[in-house]
Design a protein around this motif. Structure first.
Motif, PDB file in Angstrom:
ATOM      1  N   LEU A 178       0.850  -1.183   0.000  1.00  0.00           N
ATOM      2  CA  LEU A 178       0.000   0.000   0.000  1.00  0.00           C
ATOM      3  C   LEU A 178       0.889   1.238   0.000  1.00  0.00           C
ATOM      4  O   LEU A 178       1.675   1.459   0.915  1.00  0.00           O
ATOM      5  N   ALA A 179       0.763   2.049  -1.034  1.00  0.00           N
ATOM      6  CA  ALA A 179       1.664   3.183  -1.225  1.00  0.00           C
ATOM      7  C   ALA A 179       1.649   4.143  -0.040  1.00  0.00           C
ATOM      8  O   ALA A 179       2.702   4.611   0.413  1.00  0.00           O
ATOM      9  N   GLU A 180       0.472   4.445   0.456  1.00  0.00           N
ATOM     10  CA  GLU A 180       0.358   5.433   1.527  1.00  0.00           C
ATOM     11  C   GLU A 180       0.979   4.953   2.834  1.00  0.00           C
ATOM     12  O   GLU A 180       1.387   5.760   3.674  1.00  0.00           O
ATOM     13  N   ALA A 181       1.061   3.630   3.015  1.00  0.00           N
ATOM     14  CA  ALA A 181       1.634   3.092   4.238  1.00  0.00           C
ATOM     15  C   ALA A 181       3.156   3.058   4.195  1.00  0.00           C
ATOM     16  O   ALA A 181       3.815   3.089   5.243  1.00  0.00           O
ATOM     17  N   ARG A 182       3.742   2.987   2.998  1.00  0.00           N
ATOM     18  CA  ARG A 182       5.203   2.919   2.835  1.00  0.00           C
ATOM     19  C   ARG A 182       5.639   3.891   1.745  1.00  0.00           C
ATOM     20  O   ARG A 182       6.001   3.497   0.634  1.00  0.00           O
ATOM     21  N   PRO A 183       5.606   5.192   2.035  1.00  0.00           N
ATOM     22  CA  PRO A 183       5.864   6.187   0.990  1.00  0.00           C
ATOM     23  C   PRO A 183       7.264   6.132   0.389  1.00  0.00           C
ATOM     24  O   PRO A 183       7.465   6.576  -0.737  1.00  0.00           O
ATOM     25  N   GLY A 184       8.242   5.579   1.088  1.00  0.00           N
ATOM     26  CA  GLY A 184       9.598   5.557   0.540  1.00  0.00           C
ATOM     27  C   GLY A 184       9.981   4.264  -0.150  1.00  0.00           C
ATOM     28  O   GLY A 184      11.077   4.163  -0.727  1.00  0.00           O
ATOM     29  N   LEU A 185       9.093   3.284  -0.130  1.00  0.00           N
ATOM     30  CA  LEU A 185       9.460   1.966  -0.634  1.00  0.00           C
ATOM     31  C   LEU A 185       9.598   1.936  -2.153  1.00  0.00           C
ATOM     32  O   LEU A 185      10.431   1.202  -2.692  1.00  0.00           O
ATOM     33  N   ARG A 186       8.816   2.727  -2.848  1.00  0.00           N
ATOM     34  CA  ARG A 186       8.896   2.720  -4.310  1.00  0.00           C
ATOM     35  C   ARG A 186      10.307   3.054  -4.773  1.00  0.00           C
ATOM     36  O   ARG A 186      10.845   2.400  -5.673  1.00  0.00           O
ATOM     37  N   ALA A 187      10.901   4.064  -4.149  1.00  0.00           N
ATOM     38  CA  ALA A 187      12.261   4.461  -4.544  1.00  0.00           C
ATOM     39  C   ALA A 187      13.254   3.333  -4.282  1.00  0.00           C
ATOM     40  O   ALA A 187      14.182   3.119  -5.071  1.00  0.00           O
ATOM     41  N   THR A 188      13.064   2.595  -3.188  1.00  0.00           N
ATOM     42  CA  THR A 188      13.957   1.476  -2.887  1.00  0.00           C
ATOM     43  C   THR A 188      13.867   0.402  -3.958  1.00  0.00           C
ATOM     44  O   THR A 188      14.875  -0.114  -4.443  1.00  0.00           O
ATOM     45  N   VAL A 189      12.634   0.052  -4.331  1.00  0.00           N
ATOM     46  CA  VAL A 189      12.427  -0.993  -5.339  1.00  0.00           C
ATOM     47  C   VAL A 189      12.967  -0.543  -6.689  1.00  0.00           C
ATOM     48  O   VAL A 189      13.685  -1.281  -7.372  1.00  0.00           O
ATOM     49  N   GLU A 190      12.637   0.677  -7.081  1.00  0.00           N
ATOM     50  CA  GLU A 190      13.102   1.168  -8.379  1.00  0.00           C
ATOM     51  C   GLU A 190      14.611   1.352  -8.390  1.00  0.00           C
ATOM     52  O   GLU A 190      15.243   1.243  -9.447  1.00  0.00           O
ATOM     53  N   GLY A 191      15.190   1.572  -7.217  1.00  0.00           N
ATOM     54  CA  GLY A 191      16.639   1.703  -7.128  1.00  0.00           C
ATOM     55  C   GLY A 191      17.383   0.419  -7.422  1.00  0.00           C
ATOM     56  O   GLY A 191      18.586   0.429  -7.689  1.00  0.00           O
ATOM     57  N   THR A 192      16.659  -0.712  -7.378  1.00  0.00           N
ATOM     58  CA  THR A 192      17.269  -1.995  -7.726  1.00  0.00           C
ATOM     59  C   THR A 192      17.102  -2.318  -9.205  1.00  0.00           C
ATOM     60  O   THR A 192      17.439  -3.421  -9.647  1.00  0.00           O
TER      61      THR A 192
END
Length: 272
Positions: free
Chosen positions: A84-98
């Motif tokens: 859920l994007a709103e619950a983990r706002p910084g996770l997208r950058a971590t995933v895309e960083g890989t």
């Protein structure tokens, strides 16, 4: 004293409903769900990962993500990951960083103060819940496959497993039927903790543009409400579909994020 927010209820659902069908394997800041038996119905895909619950919002580590992917490769399943994007706002950058692309699936929730809108049906078409011993079960399960360009049948081992979930109430399956009894559209939901996500909506290619998907969606929402489910939500990928859901009484409710290319809900993945 206020109760849990809508975001809390959806996140709780995402965290707990896979445990109806799978075991959880922990990888530090991530949790991987591995279904208990081949052919068993599964929420979210054969093996998908999400941030570990109850960790105070810790930052997901790229190393944990790689460990999960290695386990998914070992299992021979798609590298599916959802949160859920709103619950983990910084996770997208971590995933895309890989180096992995991320896709959005906006959510909509049924307004609890508004009954699901009625959808008119073509002459002779009926919509009903499908019981475990229904002779049409196999044909109903094949409809979403056909809707998404898949095979016209389901693996034989899947049918007994679905029957068991229908008996124990962890899955509800609803379908629209032609006058001759052949299924035209189908969808399902898995109730858990007073919430559910409607998914797997599919219409047979020969029966499209008759409002059957909307009719099945409405029937699922009404069925869930009758069973005491108070939070009914769903995800969509196209704005045209969002407009349809809005007419049925759904409103925006956040966004799920997932690894690009992973199987959508209700679709059977190819071997990976």
């Amino acid at each position: 004293m206020t109760g849990p927010t809508l975001r809390d209820r959806i996140e709780h659902y995402y965290t707990h409903v896979p445990l109806l069908f799978a075991e959880a394997e922990e990888f530090g800041t991530l949790r991987l769900f591995v279904r208990r038996a081949a052919g068993a119905p599964y929420y979210g895909g054969p093996s998908h990962a999400q941030p570990a619950p109850g960790d105070g919002g810790r930052t997901v580590k790229a190393a944990d993500l790689e460990r999960v992917r290695a386990r998914q490769r070992e299992l021979g399943v798609p590298q599916a990951f959802e949160w859920l994007a709103e619950a983990r706002p910084g996770l997208r950058a971590t995933v895309e960083g890989t180096g992995v692309a991320v896709e959005e699936r906006p959510l909509m929730v049924l307004d609890p103060a508004r009954a699901p809108a009625a959808v008119p049906l073509p002459a002779g078409v009926t919509v009903r819940a499908v019981a475990a011993d229904d002779p049409a079960l196999a044909a109903v399960l094949a409809v979403p496959n056909l809707a998404f360009g898949g095979p016209a049948s389901v693996p034989a081992g899947e049918i007994p497993a679905v029957r068991q979930t229908l008996r124990d109430g962890t899955k509800v399956l609803v379908a629209a039927f032609a006058p001759d009894g052949s299924p035209l559209a189908a969808g399902h939901y898995h109730p858990c903790g007073g919430a559910t996500e409607i998914g797997g909506i599919g219409t047979h290619p020969t029966a499209r543009r008759q409002g059957l998907g909307a009719a099945v969606t409405t029937a699922l929402a009404a069925h869930a409400a009758d069973r005491g489910v108070r939070t009914v939500f769903l995800a969509y990928a196209q704005e045209s579909v969002a407009r349809l859901y809005a007419r049925l009484g759904f409103r925006p409710a956040g966004t799920t994020l997932l690894i690009a290319g992973q199987p959508a809900r209700g679709q059977r993945p190819t071997a990976g």
